[in-house]
Design a protein around this motif. Structure first.
Motif, PDB file in Angstrom:
ATOM      1  N   CYS A  92     -35.614  55.974 -73.995  1.00  0.00           N
ATOM      2  CA  CYS A  92     -36.231  54.885 -73.223  1.00  0.00           C
ATOM      3  C   CYS A  92     -37.566  54.446 -73.828  1.00  0.00           C
ATOM      4  CB  CYS A  92     -36.421  55.319 -71.768  1.00  0.00           C
ATOM      5  SG  CYS A  92     -34.894  55.855 -70.955  1.00  0.00           S
ATOM      6  N   HIS A  95     -41.046  54.106 -72.184  1.00  0.00           N
ATOM      7  CA  HIS A  95     -41.391  53.075 -71.198  1.00  0.00           C
ATOM      8  C   HIS A  95     -40.390  53.022 -70.047  1.00  0.00           C
ATOM      9  CE1 HIS A  95     -44.366  51.668 -74.015  1.00  0.00           C
ATOM     10  NE2 HIS A  95     -43.441  51.513 -74.935  1.00  0.00           N
ATOM     11  N   GLY A  96     -39.825  54.164 -69.705  1.00  0.00           N
ATOM     12  CA  GLY A  96     -38.863  54.201 -68.610  1.00  0.00           C
ATOM     13  C   GLY A  96     -38.480  55.631 -68.298  1.00  0.00           C
ATOM     14  N   CYS A 105     -31.339  54.093 -69.077  1.00  0.00           N
ATOM     15  CA  CYS A 105     -32.780  53.925 -68.864  1.00  0.00           C
ATOM     16  C   CYS A 105     -33.066  52.979 -67.695  1.00  0.00           C
ATOM     17  CB  CYS A 105     -33.433  53.368 -70.128  1.00  0.00           C
ATOM     18  SG  CYS A 105     -33.372  54.511 -71.518  1.00  0.00           S
ATOM     19  N   CYS A 107     -36.272  50.968 -66.710  1.00  0.00           N
ATOM     20  CA  CYS A 107     -37.531  50.607 -67.365  1.00  0.00           C
ATOM     21  C   CYS A 107     -38.703  50.526 -66.396  1.00  0.00           C
ATOM     22  CB  CYS A 107     -37.381  49.260 -68.080  1.00  0.00           C
ATOM     23  SG  CYS A 107     -36.081  49.264 -69.332  1.00  0.00           S
ATOM     24  N   TRP A 111     -41.378  46.212 -68.869  1.00  0.00           N
ATOM     25  CA  TRP A 111     -40.517  46.543 -70.011  1.00  0.00           C
ATOM     26  C   TRP A 111     -39.072  46.254 -69.656  1.00  0.00           C
ATOM     27  CZ3 TRP A 111     -42.962  47.668 -74.455  1.00  0.00           C
ATOM     28  CH2 TRP A 111     -44.311  48.041 -74.358  1.00  0.00           C
ATOM     29  N   GLU A 112     -38.262  45.919 -70.673  1.00  0.00           N
ATOM     30  CA  GLU A 112     -36.850  45.602 -70.432  1.00  0.00           C
ATOM     31  C   GLU A 112     -36.007  46.014 -71.620  1.00  0.00           C
ATOM     32  OE1 GLU A 112     -36.431  41.382 -69.920  1.00  0.00           O
ATOM     33  OE2 GLU A 112     -37.331  40.918 -71.846  1.00  0.00           O
ATOM     34  N   CYS A 116     -35.608  50.075 -73.122  1.00  0.00           N
ATOM     35  CA  CYS A 116     -36.934  49.731 -72.588  1.00  0.00           C
ATOM     36  C   CYS A 116     -37.948  49.417 -73.689  1.00  0.00           C
ATOM     37  CB  CYS A 116     -37.481  50.856 -71.699  1.00  0.00           C
ATOM     38  SG  CYS A 116     -36.430  51.219 -70.285  1.00  0.00           S
ATOM     39  N   SER A 117     -37.495  48.874 -74.802  1.00  0.00           N
ATOM     40  CA  SER A 117     -38.418  48.576 -75.901  1.00  0.00           C
ATOM     41  C   SER A 117     -38.918  47.132 -75.872  1.00  0.00           C
ATOM     42  CB  SER A 117     -37.750  48.855 -77.253  1.00  0.00           C
ATOM     43  OG  SER A 117     -36.634  47.997 -77.432  1.00  0.00           O
TER      44      SER A 117
END
Length: 133
Positions: A92, A95-96, A105, A107, A111-112, A116-117
């Motif tokens: 993730c 960020h998740g 994940c 997020c 973040w999406e 979650c990058s």
């Protein structure tokens, strides 16, 4: 199982009318069932399915639990068989978090993406920017 002209008991691991069908719990039933007395067919333990009891039945377990008995998954293992791995920092992108049932994940805000990058487009006030504005 019984067989032969006198309907004698079959030898160990032999079944059916002529004692000509073999079944071994550990081999024929993958260690997850027992051999039916008359036919030698596998009768699967709870949570297992298939002719040789090798298939794990889909169980709907609470988050963080999996397998036929809904046991707690090992750290970073998810899904019905605890066979999906997810690490917050790697899978993730830090960020998740990993969803308990699937390991997918979830997020953090801002973040999406599957990992979650991706930074979400934020509507920030003038002079502010980034995921947290």
């Amino acid at each position: 199982g019984f067989g032969g002209p006198g309907c004698d008991a079959c030898e160990n691991n032999s079944y059916a009318g002529g004692c000509n069908v073999t079944c071994d719990r550990d081999v024929s039933c993958s260690g997850h069932g027992r051999c039916r007395g008359w036919t030698g067919a596998c009768v699967c333990d709870d949570g297992w399915e298939g002719a040789d009891c090798s298939g794990v039945m889909e169980a709907r377990c609470d988050d963080g639990f999996g397998g036929p008995g809904c046991d707690a998954c090992e750290n970073n293992s998810y899904a019905g068989g605890c066979n999906v791995t997810c690490d917050r920092d790697v899978s993730c992108s830090g960020h998740g978090r990993c969803r308990g049932w699937t390991g997918a994940c979830v997020c953090d805000d801002g973040w999406e993406g599957a990992d979650c990058s991706g930074v979400m487009e934020a509507r920030c006030d003038d002079g502010f920017g980034g995921p947290g504005c």
